[in-house]
Design a protein around this motif. Sequence first.
Motif, short mmCIF file in Angstrom:
data_model
loop_
_atom_site.label_atom_id
_atom_site.label_comp_id
_atom_site.label_asym_id
_atom_site.label_seq_id
_atom_site.Cartn_x
_atom_site.Cartn_y
_atom_site.Cartn_z
N LYS A 231 0.83 -1.26 0.10
CA LYS A 231 0.08 -0.04 0.06
C LYS A 231 1.06 1.22 0.04
O LYS A 231 0.43 2.16 -0.81
CB LYS A 231 -0.90 -0.02 1.20
CG LYS A 231 -1.93 1.12 1.32
CD LYS A 231 -2.87 0.91 2.46
CE LYS A 231 -3.75 -0.17 2.49
NZ LYS A 231 -4.32 -0.29 3.68
N ASN A 273 -4.20 -4.04 -6.82
CA ASN A 273 -5.25 -3.63 -6.05
C ASN A 273 -4.89 -2.49 -5.40
O ASN A 273 -5.83 -1.58 -5.14
CB ASN A 273 -5.40 -4.63 -5.01
CG ASN A 273 -6.88 -4.61 -4.41
OD1 ASN A 273 -8.03 -4.36 -5.04
ND2 ASN A 273 -7.05 -4.77 -3.01
N ASP A 274 -3.79 -2.16 -4.77
CA ASP A 274 -3.48 -0.98 -4.10
C ASP A 274 -3.17 0.18 -4.88
O ASP A 274 -3.87 1.39 -4.58
CB ASP A 274 -2.14 -1.20 -3.22
CG ASP A 274 -2.20 -2.10 -2.10
OD1 ASP A 274 -3.45 -2.08 -1.42
OD2 ASP A 274 -1.06 -3.12 -1.70
N LYS A 277 -6.86 1.57 -5.84
CA LYS A 277 -7.38 2.44 -4.81
C LYS A 277 -6.84 3.79 -4.66
O LYS A 277 -7.53 4.83 -4.61
CB LYS A 277 -7.06 1.68 -3.27
CG LYS A 277 -7.87 0.25 -3.22
CD LYS A 277 -7.47 -0.53 -1.97
CE LYS A 277 -8.07 -1.76 -1.78
NZ LYS A 277 -7.58 -2.36 -0.74
N GLU A 281 -9.04 7.62 -6.19
CA GLU A 281 -8.97 8.94 -5.57
C GLU A 281 -8.92 10.23 -6.55
O GLU A 281 -9.45 11.47 -6.25
CB GLU A 281 -8.09 9.37 -4.33
CG GLU A 281 -8.08 8.17 -3.05
CD GLU A 281 -6.96 8.46 -2.30
OE1 GLU A 281 -6.26 9.38 -2.26
OE2 GLU A 281 -6.87 7.65 -1.14
#
Length: 329
Positions: A231, A273-274, A277, A281
């Motif tokens: 992340k 996947n990170d 995300k 934004e």
Amino acid sequence: MKKIINDSSRVVDEMIEGFCFAHQELVKKIDDYRVIVSRDIENQVGLVSGGGSGHEPAHAGFVGEGMLSAAVCGEVFSSPTPDQVLEGIKASDNGQGVLLVVKNYTGDVLNFDMAKELAEMEDIAVETVLVDDDIAVEDSTYTAGKRGVAGTIFVHKILGAYARQGKTLKELKELGDDLVGRIKTIGVALTAATVPEVGKPGFNLKADELEYGVGIHGEPGYLRETLKTSKDIAKELVEKLSQSFTFKEDGQYGVLVNGLGATPLMEQYVFLNDVKKELAESNMQIAYTKVGNYMTSLDMAGLSLTIIEFSGTTEIAALNEEVTTPSWG
């Protein structure tokens, strides 16, 4: 050093022989040259790429119908010689000219340019698209300006589709130059690559360290720090890329997560996947994704993140077109 090899000085030649045997229905090797060509040269502008070995499946894995006409293999992390490149050009020419897709490394630029001049002396029209997608650093080892890395694969695929559609050499050159300006890449390394003839890693990272911005030959990056979570790595790389793009809420983008050789697909998908995300934004539209090992660095652990800003739906369609090559799945 643990490697499944015979003689370190013969690694490239034996690799090419094995590759061509494995994919003999698609490609062949030009006798006496480290040049791999498609068995079915299309009636179109030829596309030739290449560079140092050690980045497999780049570039030979993308030779075939719909992508490259030929790939030229240098020694490990070393540019192919002009005479090798010239043979690739000659084998790819159907009278409509040849486009060279070259990563921005000093040796590649010089040797491909020299081969271009030699080909033009034989009345073959040649143009070059120079890929410099790595935003991490400028004027690093081997390079004047930005380095060419995994974004090169997007160039192969999109221009390969355009060549198959019958675009002219002049059109492909213009489209390629425009395309390169909208592709940005940045990488991270957890361990260094070990060149067989050297026998030791190209640089040293402690067990709990990573380095941002390392090049595909082990060139220095811009920051070394304690190992982070996926992340945190995604956040760092997306933030760096966002400084090179003006992300548009209505813009369409493509994402490539590229393994550098020793990073399992499990980790690459966790990282994607990170990234998803982080990009959410910005309200970006992600119209295309690709994950896997496409531009590696021998046994380096790490990955790179490439983002392409699409100019329209034709580029997305080009990436989604089916091709017949060993390594584009």
